[in-house]
Design a protein around this motif. Structure first.
Motif, PDB file in Angstrom:
ATOM      1  N   ARG A  27      36.811  42.321  46.752  1.00 55.65           N
ATOM      2  CA  ARG A  27      37.466  41.183  46.083  1.00 55.65           C
ATOM      3  C   ARG A  27      37.310  41.242  44.572  1.00 55.65           C
ATOM      4  O   ARG A  27      38.180  40.785  43.838  1.00 55.65           O
ATOM      5  CB  ARG A  27      36.885  39.883  46.627  1.00 55.65           C
ATOM      6  N   ASN A  28      36.219  41.791  44.095  1.00 58.55           N
ATOM      7  CA  ASN A  28      35.976  41.814  42.651  1.00 58.55           C
ATOM      8  C   ASN A  28      36.928  42.715  41.891  1.00 58.55           C
ATOM      9  O   ASN A  28      37.004  42.639  40.665  1.00 58.55           O
ATOM     10  CB  ASN A  28      34.532  42.247  42.376  1.00 58.55           C
ATOM     11  N   ASP A  31      42.999  41.579  40.575  1.00 56.06           N
ATOM     12  CA  ASP A  31      43.425  40.914  39.349  1.00 56.06           C
ATOM     13  C   ASP A  31      44.543  39.892  39.578  1.00 56.06           C
ATOM     14  O   ASP A  31      44.727  38.995  38.762  1.00 56.06           O
ATOM     15  CB  ASP A  31      43.899  41.939  38.325  1.00 56.06           C
ATOM     16  N   TRP A  33      46.680  37.526  42.612  1.00 55.60           N
ATOM     17  CA  TRP A  33      46.870  36.992  43.965  1.00 55.60           C
ATOM     18  C   TRP A  33      48.253  36.361  43.982  1.00 55.60           C
ATOM     19  O   TRP A  33      48.623  35.633  43.047  1.00 55.60           O
ATOM     20  CB  TRP A  33      45.842  35.920  44.284  1.00 55.60           C
ATOM     21  N   ASN A  51      46.606  34.864  38.279  1.00 54.73           N
ATOM     22  CA  ASN A  51      45.811  36.012  37.855  1.00 54.73           C
ATOM     23  C   ASN A  51      44.333  35.655  37.859  1.00 54.73           C
ATOM     24  O   ASN A  51      43.936  34.542  38.217  1.00 54.73           O
ATOM     25  CB  ASN A  51      46.261  36.508  36.479  1.00 54.73           C
ATOM     26  N   ARG A  52      43.520  36.604  37.427  1.00 51.47           N
ATOM     27  CA  ARG A  52      42.075  36.425  37.501  1.00 51.47           C
ATOM     28  C   ARG A  52      41.630  35.218  36.684  1.00 51.47           C
ATOM     29  O   ARG A  52      40.730  34.506  37.088  1.00 51.47           O
ATOM     30  CB  ARG A  52      41.373  37.697  37.033  1.00 51.47           C
ATOM     31  N   ALA A  75      37.215  33.932  45.311  1.00 50.63           N
ATOM     32  CA  ALA A  75      38.390  34.739  45.668  1.00 50.63           C
ATOM     33  C   ALA A  75      38.345  35.203  47.119  1.00 50.63           C
ATOM     34  O   ALA A  75      38.870  36.271  47.457  1.00 50.63           O
ATOM     35  CB  ALA A  75      38.530  35.942  44.733  1.00 50.63           C
ATOM     36  N   THR A  97      47.927  40.949  47.052  1.00 52.26           N
ATOM     37  CA  THR A  97      47.027  41.094  45.912  1.00 52.26           C
ATOM     38  C   THR A  97      47.263  42.446  45.256  1.00 52.26           C
ATOM     39  O   THR A  97      47.788  43.368  45.871  1.00 52.26           O
ATOM     40  CB  THR A  97      45.547  40.990  46.320  1.00 52.26           C
ATOM     41  N   ASP A  99      45.062  45.154  42.659  1.00 51.89           N
ATOM     42  CA  ASP A  99      43.764  45.373  42.035  1.00 51.89           C
ATOM     43  C   ASP A  99      43.928  45.925  40.606  1.00 51.89           C
ATOM     44  O   ASP A  99      45.054  46.119  40.128  1.00 51.89           O
ATOM     45  CB  ASP A  99      42.880  46.281  42.900  1.00 51.89           C
ATOM     46  N   ARG A 100      42.813  46.157  39.965  1.00 50.87           N
ATOM     47  CA  ARG A 100      42.840  46.564  38.558  1.00 50.87           C
ATOM     48  C   ARG A 100      43.443  47.940  38.350  1.00 50.87           C
ATOM     49  O   ARG A 100      43.749  48.322  37.234  1.00 50.87           O
ATOM     50  CB  ARG A 100      41.426  46.518  37.986  1.00 50.87           C
TER      51      ARG A 100
END
Length: 116
Positions: A27-28, A31, A33, A51-52, A75, A97, A99-100
């Motif tokens: 989850r971390n 960036d 959802w 966003n985050r 999150a 989602t 991610d980065r």
């Protein structure tokens, strides 16, 4: 990252429904959802995303003022509150989602049917 959506169903026009998406895994690294939807015979379209930072959600024009996207601080779950539903909102809704590293993840979809 694995996503599990729930909350779809049949609702009368003018009614409300809340969709939720459980997030498992890294989850971390996420960036963005978002919720998308796809009506029969149409392309998948963005409904809302957050966003985050979480301070400025984006909404498609056709849901502004009616839908609200939110997520918990950890999150682990993000949701879509849908109000004043109409038949045009009938669709399969997908949680998503990114991610980065810009990798996309999709939930399995949940059907929302609005009766007129």
């Amino acid at each position: 990252v694995q996503l599990q959506a729930c909350g779809g169903g049949l609702v009368q026009g003018g009614g409300s429904l809340r969709l939720s998406c459980a997030v498992r895994g890294s989850r971390n690294s996420i960036d963005i959802w978002a919720w998308y939807r796809q009506a029969a015979g149409k392309q998948r379209e963005l409904v809302a995303r957050i966003n985050r930072g979480g301070d400025s959600p984006d909404y498609a024009d056709f849901v502004k003022g009616r839908f609200i996207i939110s997520r918990d601080n950890a999150a682990t779950i993000f949701s879509l509150e849908m109000n004043s539903l109409n038949s045009d909102d009938t669709a399969v809704y997908y949680c998503h989602t990114q991610d980065r590293w810009f990798k996309d993840y999709w939930g399995q979809g949940t059907l929302v049917t609005v009766s007129s």
